[in-house]
Design a protein around this motif. Structure first.
Motif, mmCIF file in Angstrom:
data_model
loop_
_atom_site.group_PDB
_atom_site.id
_atom_site.type_symbol
_atom_site.label_atom_id
_atom_site.label_comp_id
_atom_site.label_asym_id
_atom_site.label_seq_id
_atom_site.Cartn_x
_atom_site.Cartn_y
_atom_site.Cartn_z
ATOM 1 N N CYS A 58 0.661 -1.334 -0.237
ATOM 2 C CA CYS A 58 -0.123 0.050 0.133
ATOM 3 C C CYS A 58 0.754 1.250 0.071
ATOM 4 O O CYS A 58 0.652 2.285 -0.866
ATOM 5 C CB CYS A 58 -0.944 -0.105 1.241
ATOM 6 S SG CYS A 58 -2.296 -1.230 1.157
ATOM 7 N N ILE A 59 1.858 1.247 0.757
ATOM 8 C CA ILE A 59 2.949 2.461 0.675
ATOM 9 C C ILE A 59 3.301 2.499 -0.502
ATOM 10 O O ILE A 59 3.654 3.758 -0.902
ATOM 11 C CB ILE A 59 3.813 2.361 1.841
ATOM 12 C CG1 ILE A 59 3.271 2.371 3.452
ATOM 13 C CG2 ILE A 59 4.983 3.205 1.928
ATOM 14 C CD1 ILE A 59 4.015 2.001 4.458
ATOM 15 N N ALA A 60 3.703 1.679 -1.340
ATOM 16 C CA ALA A 60 4.564 1.660 -2.483
ATOM 17 C C ALA A 60 3.457 2.060 -3.613
ATOM 18 O O ALA A 60 3.982 2.214 -4.662
ATOM 19 C CB ALA A 60 5.112 0.162 -2.748
ATOM 20 N N GLY A 61 2.223 2.059 -3.097
ATOM 21 C CA GLY A 61 1.253 2.636 -4.270
ATOM 22 C C GLY A 61 0.827 1.614 -5.126
ATOM 23 O O GLY A 61 0.414 1.897 -6.518
ATOM 24 N N THR A 62 0.953 0.417 -4.704
ATOM 25 C CA THR A 62 0.558 -0.687 -5.892
ATOM 26 C C THR A 62 -0.925 -1.032 -5.637
ATOM 27 O O THR A 62 -1.347 -0.773 -4.776
ATOM 28 C CB THR A 62 1.305 -1.936 -5.521
ATOM 29 O OG1 THR A 62 0.931 -2.411 -4.236
ATOM 30 C CG2 THR A 62 2.912 -1.706 -5.558
ATOM 31 N N PRO A 63 -1.535 -1.778 -6.723
ATOM 32 C CA PRO A 63 -3.100 -2.157 -6.835
ATOM 33 C C PRO A 63 -2.905 -3.251 -5.650
ATOM 34 O O PRO A 63 -2.115 -3.879 -5.274
ATOM 35 C CB PRO A 63 -3.195 -2.865 -8.294
ATOM 36 C CG PRO A 63 -1.927 -2.138 -8.986
ATOM 37 C CD PRO A 63 -0.601 -1.915 -8.112
ATOM 38 N N ARG A 64 -4.197 -3.478 -5.238
ATOM 39 C CA ARG A 64 -4.340 -4.651 -4.393
ATOM 40 C C ARG A 64 -4.100 -6.005 -4.925
ATOM 41 O O ARG A 64 -4.130 -6.488 -6.070
ATOM 42 C CB ARG A 64 -6.093 -4.578 -4.051
ATOM 43 C CG ARG A 64 -6.377 -5.793 -3.091
ATOM 44 C CD ARG A 64 -7.759 -5.552 -2.600
ATOM 45 N NE ARG A 64 -8.701 -5.599 -3.293
ATOM 46 C CZ ARG A 64 -9.508 -6.885 -3.382
ATOM 47 N NH1 ARG A 64 -9.275 -7.750 -2.385
ATOM 48 N NH2 ARG A 64 -10.515 -6.709 -4.273
ATOM 49 N N PHE A 65 -3.300 -6.795 -3.858
ATOM 50 C CA PHE A 65 -3.021 -7.933 -4.135
ATOM 51 C C PHE A 65 -3.721 -8.993 -3.430
ATOM 52 O O PHE A 65 -3.622 -8.955 -1.901
ATOM 53 C CB PHE A 65 -1.257 -8.204 -3.803
ATOM 54 C CG PHE A 65 -0.503 -7.751 -5.067
ATOM 55 C CD1 PHE A 65 0.152 -8.768 -5.924
ATOM 56 C CD2 PHE A 65 -0.202 -6.506 -5.123
ATOM 57 C CE1 PHE A 65 0.956 -8.249 -6.822
ATOM 58 C CE2 PHE A 65 0.664 -5.910 -6.376
ATOM 59 C CZ PHE A 65 1.151 -6.714 -7.115
ATOM 60 N N GLU A 66 -4.397 -9.971 -4.026
ATOM 61 C CA GLU A 66 -4.963 -11.067 -3.381
ATOM 62 C C GLU A 66 -3.992 -12.005 -2.866
ATOM 63 O O GLU A 66 -4.179 -12.310 -1.502
ATOM 64 C CB GLU A 66 -6.023 -11.928 -4.324
ATOM 65 C CG GLU A 66 -7.065 -11.041 -4.697
ATOM 66 C CD GLU A 66 -8.238 -10.946 -3.794
ATOM 67 O OE1 GLU A 66 -8.223 -11.419 -2.752
ATOM 68 O OE2 GLU A 66 -8.986 -9.792 -4.043
ATOM 69 N N LYS A 67 -2.785 -12.215 -3.208
ATOM 70 C CA LYS A 67 -2.029 -13.156 -2.578
ATOM 71 C C LYS A 67 -0.651 -12.217 -2.413
ATOM 72 O O LYS A 67 0.261 -11.866 -3.507
ATOM 73 C CB LYS A 67 -1.624 -14.266 -3.441
ATOM 74 C CG LYS A 67 -2.958 -15.323 -3.567
ATOM 75 C CD LYS A 67 -2.639 -16.339 -4.660
ATOM 76 C CE LYS A 67 -4.016 -17.562 -4.422
ATOM 77 N NZ LYS A 67 -3.721 -18.577 -5.302
ATOM 78 N N VAL A 68 -0.420 -11.946 -1.265
ATOM 79 C CA VAL A 68 0.899 -11.217 -1.082
ATOM 80 C C VAL A 68 2.099 -11.750 -1.029
ATOM 81 O O VAL A 68 3.116 -11.118 -1.074
ATOM 82 C CB VAL A 68 0.726 -10.328 0.308
ATOM 83 C CG1 VAL A 68 -0.627 -9.347 0.226
ATOM 84 C CG2 VAL A 68 0.824 -11.302 1.687
ATOM 85 N N HIS A 69 2.199 -13.044 -1.030
ATOM 86 C CA HIS A 69 3.306 -13.951 -0.920
ATOM 87 C C HIS A 69 3.677 -14.392 -2.544
ATOM 88 O O HIS A 69 4.689 -15.125 -2.657
ATOM 89 C CB HIS A 69 3.172 -15.072 -0.176
ATOM 90 C CG HIS A 69 3.181 -14.717 1.217
ATOM 91 N ND1 HIS A 69 3.890 -13.844 1.908
ATOM 92 C CD2 HIS A 69 2.274 -15.041 2.244
ATOM 93 C CE1 HIS A 69 3.310 -13.803 3.086
ATOM 94 N NE2 HIS A 69 2.435 -14.379 3.293
ATOM 95 N N THR A 70 3.192 -13.796 -3.426
ATOM 96 C CA THR A 70 3.700 -14.011 -4.935
ATOM 97 C C THR A 70 4.938 -13.440 -5.117
ATOM 98 O O THR A 70 5.324 -12.300 -4.349
ATOM 99 C CB THR A 70 2.560 -13.670 -5.928
ATOM 100 O OG1 THR A 70 2.573 -12.174 -5.691
ATOM 101 C CG2 THR A 70 1.242 -14.344 -5.623
ATOM 102 N N ASN A 71 5.763 -13.891 -5.876
ATOM 103 C CA ASN A 71 7.102 -13.182 -6.352
ATOM 104 C C ASN A 71 6.952 -11.737 -6.656
ATOM 105 O O ASN A 71 7.613 -10.943 -6.468
ATOM 106 C CB ASN A 71 7.665 -13.944 -7.543
ATOM 107 C CG ASN A 71 8.245 -15.352 -7.040
ATOM 108 O OD1 ASN A 71 8.253 -15.570 -5.878
ATOM 109 N ND2 ASN A 71 8.264 -16.129 -7.875
ATOM 110 N N VAL A 72 5.831 -11.704 -7.555
ATOM 111 C CA VAL A 72 5.401 -10.097 -7.921
ATOM 112 C C VAL A 72 5.443 -9.245 -6.870
ATOM 113 O O VAL A 72 6.232 -8.158 -6.742
ATOM 114 C CB VAL A 72 4.483 -10.100 -8.932
ATOM 115 C CG1 VAL A 72 3.815 -8.762 -9.285
ATOM 116 C CG2 VAL A 72 4.329 -10.750 -10.368
#
Length: 353
Positions: free
Chosen positions: A135-149
Protein backbone atom coordinates in the motif's frame (compact mmCIF):
# COMPACT_ATOMS: atom_id res chain seq x y z
CA UNK A 1 -9.24 -10.06 30.01
CA UNK A 2 -8.20 -11.13 26.52
CA UNK A 3 -10.03 -10.30 23.35
CA UNK A 4 -10.28 -11.99 20.01
CA UNK A 5 -12.75 -9.97 18.05
CA UNK A 6 -14.01 -10.58 14.52
CA UNK A 7 -14.34 -7.22 12.87
CA UNK A 8 -14.53 -6.06 9.33
CA UNK A 9 -11.90 -3.42 8.76
CA UNK A 10 -11.48 -1.28 5.71
CA UNK A 11 -7.94 -0.58 4.61
CA UNK A 12 -8.03 2.66 2.66
CA UNK A 13 -5.57 5.09 1.22
CA UNK A 14 -4.62 6.75 -2.02
CA UNK A 15 -2.91 3.62 -3.28
CA UNK A 16 -5.10 0.86 -1.86
CA UNK A 17 -8.46 -0.30 -3.03
CA UNK A 18 -10.93 -0.84 -0.23
CA UNK A 19 -9.99 -4.17 1.25
CA UNK A 20 -12.25 -6.30 3.43
CA UNK A 21 -10.31 -8.07 6.11
CA UNK A 22 -11.14 -10.23 9.08
CA UNK A 23 -9.16 -10.19 12.31
CA UNK A 24 -8.23 -13.78 13.06
CA UNK A 25 -4.50 -14.02 13.48
CA UNK A 26 -3.31 -12.90 16.87
CA UNK A 27 -4.15 -13.62 20.50
CA UNK A 28 -5.43 -10.30 21.80
CA UNK A 29 -4.81 -8.64 25.11
CA UNK A 30 -6.44 -5.41 26.28
CA UNK A 31 -4.79 -2.49 24.57
CA UNK A 32 -4.15 1.00 25.86
CA UNK A 33 -4.98 3.39 23.08
CA UNK A 34 -4.14 7.08 23.24
CA UNK A 35 -7.13 9.25 24.17
CA UNK A 36 -6.96 10.88 20.76
CA UNK A 37 -4.82 10.25 17.74
CA UNK A 38 -5.71 11.33 14.25
CA UNK A 39 -6.22 7.85 14.04
CA UNK A 40 -8.19 6.33 11.54
CA UNK A 41 -6.72 3.86 14.06
CA UNK A 42 -9.68 4.48 16.24
CA UNK A 43 -12.15 4.16 13.39
CA UNK A 44 -13.24 0.76 14.61
CA UNK A 45 -13.31 2.04 18.20
CA UNK A 46 -12.19 -1.36 19.48
CA UNK A 47 -10.79 -1.72 22.95
CA UNK A 48 -10.61 2.07 23.30
CA UNK A 49 -9.39 3.45 26.64
CA UNK A 50 -9.27 0.01 28.25
CA UNK A 51 -6.57 -1.18 30.61
CA UNK A 52 -3.86 -3.26 29.01
CA UNK A 53 -2.12 -6.06 30.85
CA UNK A 54 1.38 -5.45 29.54
CA UNK A 55 3.45 -8.55 28.81
CA UNK A 56 6.58 -6.74 29.93
CA UNK A 57 5.12 -5.30 33.13
CA UNK A 58 3.57 -7.49 35.83
CA UNK A 59 1.12 -4.83 36.99
CA UNK A 60 -1.68 -3.25 35.03
CA UNK A 61 -1.01 0.28 33.86
CA UNK A 62 -3.54 3.09 33.74
CA UNK A 63 -4.49 4.47 30.37
CA UNK A 64 -2.26 7.47 29.52
CA UNK A 65 -3.96 10.86 29.65
CA UNK A 66 -2.39 12.28 26.48
CA UNK A 67 -1.04 11.17 23.14
CA UNK A 68 2.49 12.21 24.13
CA UNK A 69 2.27 10.20 27.33
CA UNK A 70 0.98 7.19 25.42
CA UNK A 71 3.79 7.44 22.86
CA UNK A 72 6.38 7.62 25.64
CA UNK A 73 4.85 4.58 27.32
CA UNK A 74 5.14 2.49 24.14
CA UNK A 75 8.61 3.87 23.41
CA UNK A 76 9.84 2.77 26.85
CA UNK A 77 8.62 -0.72 26.11
CA UNK A 78 10.49 -0.76 22.81
CA UNK A 79 13.60 0.41 24.64
CA UNK A 80 13.20 -2.35 27.23
CA UNK A 81 12.93 -4.97 24.50
CA UNK A 82 16.05 -3.67 22.81
CA UNK A 83 17.92 -3.71 26.12
CA UNK A 84 16.94 -7.36 26.68
CA UNK A 85 18.10 -8.19 23.14
CA UNK A 86 21.44 -6.41 23.56
CA UNK A 87 22.12 -8.14 26.86
CA UNK A 88 21.00 -11.49 25.46
CA UNK A 89 23.22 -11.22 22.40
CA UNK A 90 26.26 -10.76 24.65
CA UNK A 91 25.29 -13.87 26.62
CA UNK A 92 24.60 -16.23 23.71
CA UNK A 93 27.33 -15.16 21.31
CA UNK A 94 29.08 -18.52 21.64
CA UNK A 95 26.04 -20.49 20.47
CA UNK A 96 24.57 -17.90 18.11
CA UNK A 97 23.77 -19.08 14.59
CA UNK A 98 22.89 -16.11 12.44
CA UNK A 99 22.78 -16.13 8.65
CA UNK A 100 23.42 -12.54 7.65
CA UNK A 101 23.53 -13.30 3.93
CA UNK A 102 20.18 -15.07 4.02
CA UNK A 103 18.67 -12.21 6.01
CA UNK A 104 19.73 -9.69 3.38
CA UNK A 105 18.79 -11.91 0.44
CA UNK A 106 15.26 -12.89 1.40
CA UNK A 107 13.90 -11.46 4.65
CA UNK A 108 14.26 -7.68 4.36
CA UNK A 109 11.56 -5.49 2.86
CA UNK A 110 11.42 -1.73 2.60
CA UNK A 111 9.35 1.42 2.31
CA UNK A 112 11.84 4.10 1.15
CA UNK A 113 9.17 6.80 1.46
CA UNK A 114 9.42 6.45 5.23
CA UNK A 115 13.06 5.26 5.47
CA UNK A 116 11.64 1.99 6.76
CA UNK A 117 13.17 -1.49 6.54
CA UNK A 118 11.33 -4.50 7.96
CA UNK A 119 12.60 -8.04 8.55
CA UNK A 120 9.70 -10.46 8.10
CA UNK A 121 9.27 -13.85 9.75
CA UNK A 122 6.68 -16.25 8.36
CA UNK A 123 3.72 -16.84 10.71
CA UNK A 124 4.53 -13.61 12.56
CA UNK A 125 2.39 -11.03 10.76
CA UNK A 126 4.39 -11.23 7.52
CA UNK A 127 1.27 -11.12 5.31
CA UNK A 128 -0.02 -8.02 7.06
CA UNK A 129 3.33 -6.27 6.80
CA UNK A 130 3.63 -7.09 3.09
CA UNK A 131 0.13 -5.77 2.50
CA UNK A 132 1.04 -2.56 4.32
CA UNK A 133 4.30 -2.15 2.40
CA UNK A 134 2.51 -2.68 -0.92
CA UNK A 135 0.00 0.00 0.00
CA UNK A 136 2.81 2.39 0.88
CA UNK A 137 4.48 1.59 -2.45
CA UNK A 138 1.30 2.64 -4.26
CA UNK A 139 0.57 -0.73 -5.83
CA UNK A 140 -2.84 -2.16 -6.71
CA UNK A 141 -4.44 -4.59 -4.32
CA UNK A 142 -2.87 -8.06 -4.20
CA UNK A 143 -5.05 -11.01 -3.28
CA UNK A 144 -1.92 -13.07 -2.61
CA UNK A 145 0.83 -11.03 -0.99
CA UNK A 146 3.36 -13.87 -1.06
CA UNK A 147 3.65 -14.08 -4.84
CA UNK A 148 7.01 -13.23 -6.40
CA UNK A 149 5.52 -10.14 -8.03
CA UNK A 150 4.17 -8.79 -4.76
CA UNK A 151 7.35 -9.72 -2.91
CA UNK A 152 9.59 -7.95 -5.41
CA UNK A 153 7.52 -4.78 -5.20
CA UNK A 154 7.88 -4.71 -1.42
CA UNK A 155 11.42 -6.03 -1.17
CA UNK A 156 14.83 -4.67 -0.28
CA UNK A 157 16.03 -4.87 -3.88
CA UNK A 158 15.89 -1.09 -4.04
CA UNK A 159 19.26 -1.21 -2.27
CA UNK A 160 22.56 -2.70 -3.33
CA UNK A 161 23.82 -5.44 -1.02
CA UNK A 162 26.67 -3.23 0.22
CA UNK A 163 24.31 -0.32 0.88
CA UNK A 164 21.80 -2.57 2.62
CA UNK A 165 24.41 -4.07 4.94
CA UNK A 166 25.59 -0.58 5.86
CA UNK A 167 22.04 0.60 6.57
CA UNK A 168 21.27 -2.41 8.75
CA UNK A 169 24.56 -2.42 10.63
CA UNK A 170 24.89 1.22 11.60
CA UNK A 171 22.73 3.67 13.51
CA UNK A 172 21.50 5.40 10.35
CA UNK A 173 18.33 7.43 9.91
CA UNK A 174 16.50 4.36 8.57
CA UNK A 175 13.95 2.81 10.89
CA UNK A 176 14.60 -0.93 11.13
CA UNK A 177 11.85 -3.15 12.46
CA UNK A 178 11.26 -6.81 13.00
CA UNK A 179 8.45 -8.77 14.56
CA UNK A 180 8.49 -11.74 16.92
CA UNK A 181 5.91 -14.00 18.50
CA UNK A 182 6.02 -16.64 21.22
CA UNK A 183 7.92 -19.50 19.52
CA UNK A 184 5.43 -22.13 20.70
CA UNK A 185 2.47 -20.10 19.43
CA UNK A 186 4.20 -19.72 16.08
CA UNK A 187 4.59 -23.49 15.71
CA UNK A 188 0.91 -24.02 16.42
CA UNK A 189 0.04 -21.35 13.86
CA UNK A 190 2.20 -23.10 11.26
CA UNK A 191 0.55 -26.45 12.03
CA UNK A 192 -2.95 -24.99 11.84
CA UNK A 193 -2.17 -23.31 8.54
CA UNK A 194 0.10 -25.67 6.62
CA UNK A 195 -1.27 -28.95 7.98
CA UNK A 196 -4.87 -27.79 8.32
CA UNK A 197 -4.87 -28.26 12.07
CA UNK A 198 -4.65 -32.04 11.71
CA UNK A 199 -7.76 -32.35 9.56
CA UNK A 200 -8.02 -35.04 6.93
CA UNK A 201 -7.41 -33.28 3.62
CA UNK A 202 -7.19 -34.25 -0.01
CA UNK A 203 -3.51 -34.57 -0.80
CA UNK A 204 -3.63 -33.62 -4.47
CA UNK A 205 -5.08 -30.23 -3.57
CA UNK A 206 -2.20 -29.41 -1.25
CA UNK A 207 1.39 -28.41 -1.77
CA UNK A 208 3.49 -31.55 -1.49
CA UNK A 209 6.34 -29.33 -0.32
CA UNK A 210 4.83 -29.53 3.15
CA UNK A 211 3.31 -33.00 3.10
CA UNK A 212 5.96 -34.84 1.08
CA UNK A 213 8.65 -34.95 3.79
CA UNK A 214 6.03 -35.82 6.41
CA UNK A 215 4.77 -38.74 4.34
CA UNK A 216 8.31 -40.08 4.06
CA UNK A 217 9.32 -39.55 7.69
CA UNK A 218 6.19 -40.97 9.28
CA UNK A 219 5.21 -43.40 6.51
CA UNK A 220 1.84 -41.68 6.33
CA UNK A 221 -0.77 -43.48 4.28
CA UNK A 222 -3.21 -41.86 1.88
CA UNK A 223 -6.68 -43.34 2.37
CA UNK A 224 -8.93 -44.69 -0.36
CA UNK A 225 -10.36 -41.22 -0.91
CA UNK A 226 -6.93 -39.67 -1.43
CA UNK A 227 -6.96 -37.97 1.97
CA UNK A 228 -4.17 -37.63 4.49
CA UNK A 229 -3.71 -36.04 7.91
CA UNK A 230 -0.81 -35.01 10.14
CA UNK A 231 -0.97 -34.87 13.94
CA UNK A 232 0.65 -32.12 16.00
CA UNK A 233 3.19 -34.52 17.59
CA UNK A 234 4.17 -35.69 14.09
CA UNK A 235 4.64 -32.09 13.04
CA UNK A 236 6.85 -31.35 16.06
CA UNK A 237 8.94 -34.46 15.34
CA UNK A 238 9.40 -33.22 11.78
CA UNK A 239 10.50 -29.78 13.06
CA UNK A 240 13.10 -31.48 15.28
CA UNK A 241 14.26 -33.77 12.48
CA UNK A 242 14.62 -30.92 10.00
CA UNK A 243 16.81 -29.00 12.46
CA UNK A 244 18.94 -32.05 13.22
CA UNK A 245 19.52 -32.95 9.58
CA UNK A 246 21.34 -31.02 6.91
CA UNK A 247 18.09 -30.15 5.17
CA UNK A 248 17.06 -26.51 4.90
CA UNK A 249 14.64 -25.67 7.70
CA UNK A 250 11.34 -24.36 6.40
CA UNK A 251 11.01 -20.60 6.82
CA UNK A 252 7.65 -21.00 8.59
CA UNK A 253 9.42 -22.43 11.64
CA UNK A 254 12.97 -21.21 11.12
CA UNK A 255 14.19 -19.29 14.18
CA UNK A 256 14.21 -15.51 14.41
CA UNK A 257 17.97 -15.44 14.94
CA UNK A 258 18.58 -17.20 11.63
CA UNK A 259 15.97 -15.20 9.74
CA UNK A 260 16.73 -11.67 10.92
CA UNK A 261 20.26 -11.70 12.43
CA UNK A 262 19.23 -9.49 15.39
CA UNK A 263 22.65 -9.59 17.06
CA UNK A 264 24.39 -8.36 13.90
CA UNK A 265 21.95 -5.74 12.69
CA UNK A 266 20.92 -2.67 14.63
CA UNK A 267 17.12 -2.87 14.73
CA UNK A 268 15.29 0.22 15.93
CA UNK A 269 12.08 -1.45 17.07
CA UNK A 270 11.12 -5.00 18.04
CA UNK A 271 7.41 -5.56 17.56
CA UNK A 272 5.49 -8.52 18.96
CA UNK A 273 2.23 -10.02 17.77
CA UNK A 274 1.10 -10.01 21.38
CA UNK A 275 1.15 -6.19 21.32
CA UNK A 276 0.65 -5.76 17.58
CA UNK A 277 -1.98 -3.03 17.57
CA UNK A 278 -0.12 -0.84 20.04
CA UNK A 279 3.25 -1.34 18.35
CA UNK A 280 1.88 -0.66 14.88
CA UNK A 281 -0.09 2.34 16.11
CA UNK A 282 3.12 3.77 17.52
CA UNK A 283 5.00 3.29 14.23
CA UNK A 284 2.17 4.69 12.12
CA UNK A 285 2.17 7.85 14.22
CA UNK A 286 5.91 8.11 14.77
CA UNK A 287 6.59 7.91 11.02
CA UNK A 288 3.36 9.65 9.97
CA UNK A 289 2.40 6.75 7.74
CA UNK A 290 -0.84 7.68 6.01
CA UNK A 291 -1.50 4.64 3.84
CA UNK A 292 -2.22 1.89 6.36
CA UNK A 293 -4.50 1.00 9.22
CA UNK A 294 -2.59 0.11 12.35
CA UNK A 295 -5.31 -2.33 13.37
CA UNK A 296 -5.41 -4.17 10.05
CA UNK A 297 -4.64 -7.91 10.14
CA UNK A 298 -4.65 -10.40 7.30
CA UNK A 299 -6.20 -13.59 8.55
CA UNK A 300 -4.91 -17.12 8.80
CA UNK A 301 -6.66 -19.65 6.57
CA UNK A 302 -7.41 -21.90 9.56
CA UNK A 303 -10.87 -21.54 11.03
CA UNK A 304 -11.02 -20.29 14.58
CA UNK A 305 -12.49 -22.57 17.24
CA UNK A 306 -15.83 -21.86 18.85
CA UNK A 307 -15.41 -18.80 21.01
CA UNK A 308 -13.01 -17.19 18.53
CA UNK A 309 -9.75 -17.74 20.38
CA UNK A 310 -6.96 -20.28 19.92
CA UNK A 311 -5.54 -21.78 23.11
CA UNK A 312 -2.04 -22.26 21.72
CA UNK A 313 -0.48 -23.86 24.78
CA UNK A 314 -3.21 -26.50 24.98
CA UNK A 315 -1.66 -28.15 21.92
CA UNK A 316 1.33 -29.11 24.07
CA UNK A 317 -0.50 -30.67 27.02
CA UNK A 318 -0.22 -34.28 25.89
CA UNK A 319 3.09 -34.06 24.05
CA UNK A 320 5.95 -36.28 25.17
CA UNK A 321 8.14 -34.20 27.55
CA UNK A 322 11.30 -35.29 25.73
CA UNK A 323 9.89 -33.96 22.45
CA UNK A 324 8.92 -30.65 24.07
CA UNK A 325 12.44 -30.44 25.49
CA UNK A 326 13.88 -30.88 22.01
CA UNK A 327 11.64 -28.12 20.69
CA UNK A 328 12.70 -25.78 23.48
CA UNK A 329 16.36 -26.56 22.82
CA UNK A 330 15.90 -25.52 19.18
CA UNK A 331 14.32 -22.19 20.05
CA UNK A 332 15.96 -21.42 23.39
CA UNK A 333 17.98 -18.52 21.98
CA UNK A 334 14.79 -16.94 20.60
CA UNK A 335 13.18 -17.39 24.03
CA UNK A 336 16.12 -15.66 25.70
CA UNK A 337 16.59 -12.78 23.27
CA UNK A 338 12.93 -11.79 23.22
CA UNK A 339 12.01 -12.46 26.83
CA UNK A 340 9.57 -15.30 26.24
CA UNK A 341 8.96 -17.95 28.88
CA UNK A 342 7.46 -21.44 29.07
CA UNK A 343 4.13 -22.03 30.80
CA UNK A 344 4.53 -23.82 34.12
CA UNK A 345 3.17 -27.17 32.95
CA UNK A 346 5.65 -27.35 30.07
CA UNK A 347 8.58 -26.24 32.19
CA UNK A 348 7.67 -28.86 34.82
CA UNK A 349 7.33 -31.60 32.20
CA UNK A 350 10.77 -30.81 30.77
CA UNK A 351 12.37 -30.81 34.22
CA UNK A 352 10.84 -34.19 35.08
CA UNK A 353 11.69 -35.82 31.74
Amino acid sequence: MKHNIHLYLYLTGAACTTLLLTIALFPYHDFIYPPSLNLSLLRTNIMKNEVYENLDEPEKAEAPSSVDEWMKHIERRFEDRKAVLTDGCSRVKDILKENVQATMNSRLFSAPKYNLIVCLNAKVGASTWKSNLLCIAGTPRFEKVHTNVAGNLASKKLFTEEKLYSLMKKGTSEVKVFVVRHPLHRLVSAFRDKYRNGSSVRLKKLKRGFFGPMIKQHNLQVDSHGNISVTFPQFLEYVVQSHQSNFMVNRHWRGYVINCSPCTFNYTYIMTTETWDEDMSYLVNKLNISEVEATNHLHNKSALPQGGRVDYFSYYRNIDPHLIGQIYEIYKVDFALFNYTLPDFIEKAIEEA
